[in-house]
Design a protein around this motif. Structure first.
Motif, short mmCIF file in Angstrom:
data_model
loop_
_atom_site.label_atom_id
_atom_site.label_comp_id
_atom_site.label_asym_id
_atom_site.label_seq_id
_atom_site.Cartn_x
_atom_site.Cartn_y
_atom_site.Cartn_z
N ARG A 43 2.63 16.01 5.53
CA ARG A 43 2.74 16.36 4.12
C ARG A 43 4.19 16.23 3.62
N GLY A 44 5.04 15.65 4.43
CA GLY A 44 6.45 15.66 4.07
C GLY A 44 6.97 14.37 3.46
N TYR A 45 6.20 13.29 3.57
CA TYR A 45 6.71 12.01 3.10
C TYR A 45 5.68 11.39 2.18
N THR A 46 5.94 11.42 0.88
CA THR A 46 4.98 10.91 -0.09
C THR A 46 5.66 9.95 -1.04
N SER A 47 4.83 9.19 -1.75
CA SER A 47 5.31 8.28 -2.78
C SER A 47 4.47 8.52 -4.02
N GLY A 48 5.04 9.24 -4.98
CA GLY A 48 4.26 9.61 -6.15
C GLY A 48 3.16 10.57 -5.74
N GLU A 49 1.92 10.22 -6.06
CA GLU A 49 0.78 11.04 -5.68
C GLU A 49 0.16 10.57 -4.37
N ALA A 50 0.74 9.55 -3.75
CA ALA A 50 0.15 8.96 -2.55
C ALA A 50 0.83 9.46 -1.28
N PHE A 60 12.14 8.90 11.73
CA PHE A 60 11.36 7.67 11.86
C PHE A 60 10.04 7.83 11.13
N SER A 61 9.62 6.83 10.37
CA SER A 61 8.36 6.89 9.65
C SER A 61 7.61 5.56 9.78
N ILE A 62 6.29 5.65 9.80
CA ILE A 62 5.46 4.45 9.84
C ILE A 62 4.37 4.58 8.79
N GLN A 63 3.86 3.44 8.37
CA GLN A 63 2.73 3.41 7.44
C GLN A 63 1.51 2.93 8.22
N PRO A 64 0.67 3.85 8.68
CA PRO A 64 -0.46 3.49 9.55
C PRO A 64 -1.40 2.44 8.98
N SER A 65 -1.59 2.45 7.66
CA SER A 65 -2.54 1.50 7.06
C SER A 65 -2.16 0.05 7.35
N GLU A 66 -0.85 -0.23 7.49
CA GLU A 66 -0.41 -1.60 7.79
C GLU A 66 -0.90 -2.03 9.17
N ILE A 75 -12.40 3.04 8.28
CA ILE A 75 -10.99 2.73 7.99
C ILE A 75 -10.77 2.60 6.49
N GLY A 76 -11.64 1.86 5.81
CA GLY A 76 -11.48 1.62 4.38
C GLY A 76 -11.49 2.90 3.57
N PHE A 77 -12.39 3.82 3.88
CA PHE A 77 -12.49 5.07 3.13
C PHE A 77 -11.23 5.91 3.27
N LEU A 78 -10.71 6.01 4.50
CA LEU A 78 -9.52 6.82 4.73
C LEU A 78 -8.29 6.24 4.03
N ILE A 79 -8.20 4.91 3.99
CA ILE A 79 -7.09 4.28 3.27
C ILE A 79 -7.24 4.52 1.78
N PHE A 80 -8.46 4.43 1.28
CA PHE A 80 -8.73 4.68 -0.14
C PHE A 80 -8.36 6.10 -0.55
N LYS A 81 -8.54 7.07 0.37
CA LYS A 81 -8.28 8.46 0.06
C LYS A 81 -6.80 8.81 0.08
N GLU A 82 -5.92 7.89 0.49
CA GLU A 82 -4.49 8.25 0.58
C GLU A 82 -3.87 8.63 -0.77
N PRO A 83 -4.08 8.08 -1.91
CA PRO A 83 -4.93 6.93 -2.19
C PRO A 83 -4.12 5.64 -2.15
N ASP A 84 -4.77 4.56 -1.67
CA ASP A 84 -4.11 3.26 -1.60
C ASP A 84 -5.15 2.20 -1.93
N LEU A 85 -5.41 2.04 -3.22
CA LEU A 85 -6.46 1.12 -3.67
C LEU A 85 -6.14 -0.32 -3.31
N SER A 86 -4.88 -0.72 -3.41
CA SER A 86 -4.51 -2.11 -3.16
C SER A 86 -4.75 -2.49 -1.70
N THR A 87 -4.36 -1.62 -0.76
CA THR A 87 -4.59 -1.91 0.65
C THR A 87 -6.08 -1.87 0.97
N THR A 110 -13.89 10.43 -11.71
CA THR A 110 -13.10 10.91 -10.56
C THR A 110 -13.05 9.90 -9.42
N ILE A 111 -13.47 8.67 -9.69
CA ILE A 111 -13.51 7.65 -8.63
C ILE A 111 -12.11 7.24 -8.22
#
Length: 378
Positions: free
Chosen positions: A91-98, A107-113, A150-162, A208-209
């Motif tokens: 919960r410590g590293y966010t970008s806007g609401e994501a 060190f930080s990683i973006q798991p979705s990549e 995988i797709g649902f969890l990425i969508f919930k980040e939320p990360d629609l583009s990925t 709310t989609i």
């Protein structure tokens, strides 16, 4: 794990390695130019990423891709755990609401990549195993479930583009796996009215989609005359920067006051909008060269897919090639106002270690498929 007796050095695709390294080197140059007015150490990180990524690419290129496919449940499980950790633990590293990053100290990683590559390995192994029954309902249903995890969890980040990138990967791979055209036309027939209904629902104020800011990006793109100046600022300045580069550009590392970059009109110019820097500083010809190199990477993936010795290798190549192609199209489309504003890095060019490392790992997989491709008759 290593199957050297099946490898043929003359089949090693040095062209693909050259294109990747040229793109990565160009990325360092443009990131350096984009961050020259700030104290960001993005260039140092990117060079370190190229070094580590190159080692990873060569290592993966020597590991039999069938080894990774044998342990696909483990790979899939790791992807799920990482994505769940992003949502519920970090919960410590966010970008806007994501929330898209995991942090461990500095060190930080973006798991979705990395999960994009994990999804490609998972689907290639699954489709290969059930290649004779690929069009049966249970096989298709379980494939959708595998993607959905995988797709649902990425969508919930939320990360629609990925999420859209992973949808494209799934569609390309299941098509190449040989799914019946009855499924293809059936899905198209269902999706047309579903998409129409979905678009209607998205326009309702209480939907709310997707998040409000995600919807705003779409409506601002569809109706720019109704959008606020601040909402369209990024894209307007991106287009202005590209157009101002004209044929040959304003020159790398330029300090002219007329530069959009030097005026600090763009944000994320070293990542999401780096193509604006490419267009402004190297002009039309520089942009064409970058696009051509990306296209050559995709074509090499397709070329190796055609020559792969089995369906599993073919699916890996089209999956990785599709990833590079679709993500490049989206990034450049956003920078040129062809598509709604969304945050996707330009492959091998944009700053970001997670994107760079995951793509180089993907290239390593493609190179290994090439090492074991069907032998030519002499």
């Amino acid at each position: 794990m290593f199957n050297f007796k099946e490898y043929r050095l003359r089949y090693f695709n040095f062209r693909l390695v050259l294109y990747v390294l040229l793109l990565a080197a160009a990325g360092v140059i443009f990131i350096k130019s984009a961050t020259m007015n700030s104290a960001d150490d993005a260039v140092r990180k990117q060079i370190m990423g190229i070094a580590v990524g190159s080692v990873c690419m060569l290592f993966v290129a020597l590991v039999d891709y069938h080894f990774w496919q044998k342990i696909w449940p483990v790979i899939y499980g790791v992807c799920i755990v990482l994505l769940v950790a992003v949502l519920f633990w970090n919960r410590g590293y966010t970008s806007g609401e994501a929330k898209r990053w995991l942090t461990l100290g500095s060190f930080s990683i973006q798991p979705s990549e990395f999960c994009k590559i994990g999804l490609i390995l998972t689907l290639s192994a699954y489709f290969y195993r059930f290649r004779e029954k690929i069009s049966s309902l249970p096989v298709v249903a379980f494939a959708v479930a595998l993607y959905g995890g995988i797709g649902f969890l990425i969508f919930k980040e939320p990360d629609l583009s990925t999420t859209l990138v992973t949808v494209f990967i799934f569609i390309v791979m299941i098509y190449v796996a040989g799914i019946s055209y009855k499924w293809v036309f059936g899905v198209i027939g269902v999706c047309v009215p579903v998409v129409a209904v979905l678009l209607y629902i998205l326009q309702q104020p209480d939907q709310t989609i997707i998040k409000g800011w995600q919807l705003s990006r779409i409506t601002d793109w569809l109706y720019p005359e109704q959008a606020s100046a601040d909402a369209t600022r990024q894209v307007r300045y991106s287009v202005q920067a590209i157009a101002s580069g004209q044929l040959y550009g304003k020159g790398l590392f330029n300090t002219t006051l007329e530069s959009v970059k030097n005026g600090n009109f763009l944000s994320a110019e070293d990542c999401d909008f780096i193509f604006a820097v490419v267009g402004e500083e190297t002009g039309f010809w520089g942009s064409v060269i970058i696009i051509a190199l990306l296209a050559l990477v995709v074509l090499e993936c397709i070329w190796l897919a055609i020559r792969a010795k089995d369906l599993a290798g073919r699916l890996i190549c089209v999956g990785v090639g599709g990833l590079v192609a679709f993500q490049s199209f989206i990034n450049i489309g956003v920078a040129t106002r062809l598509l709604p504003n969304t945050g996707l890095p330009l492959p091998f060019i944009s700053a970001g270690l997670s994107s760079l490392l995951s793509l180089m790992i993907g290239m390593g997989l493609v190179l290994n498929v090439g090492l074991q491709r069907k032998r030519e008759i002499t």
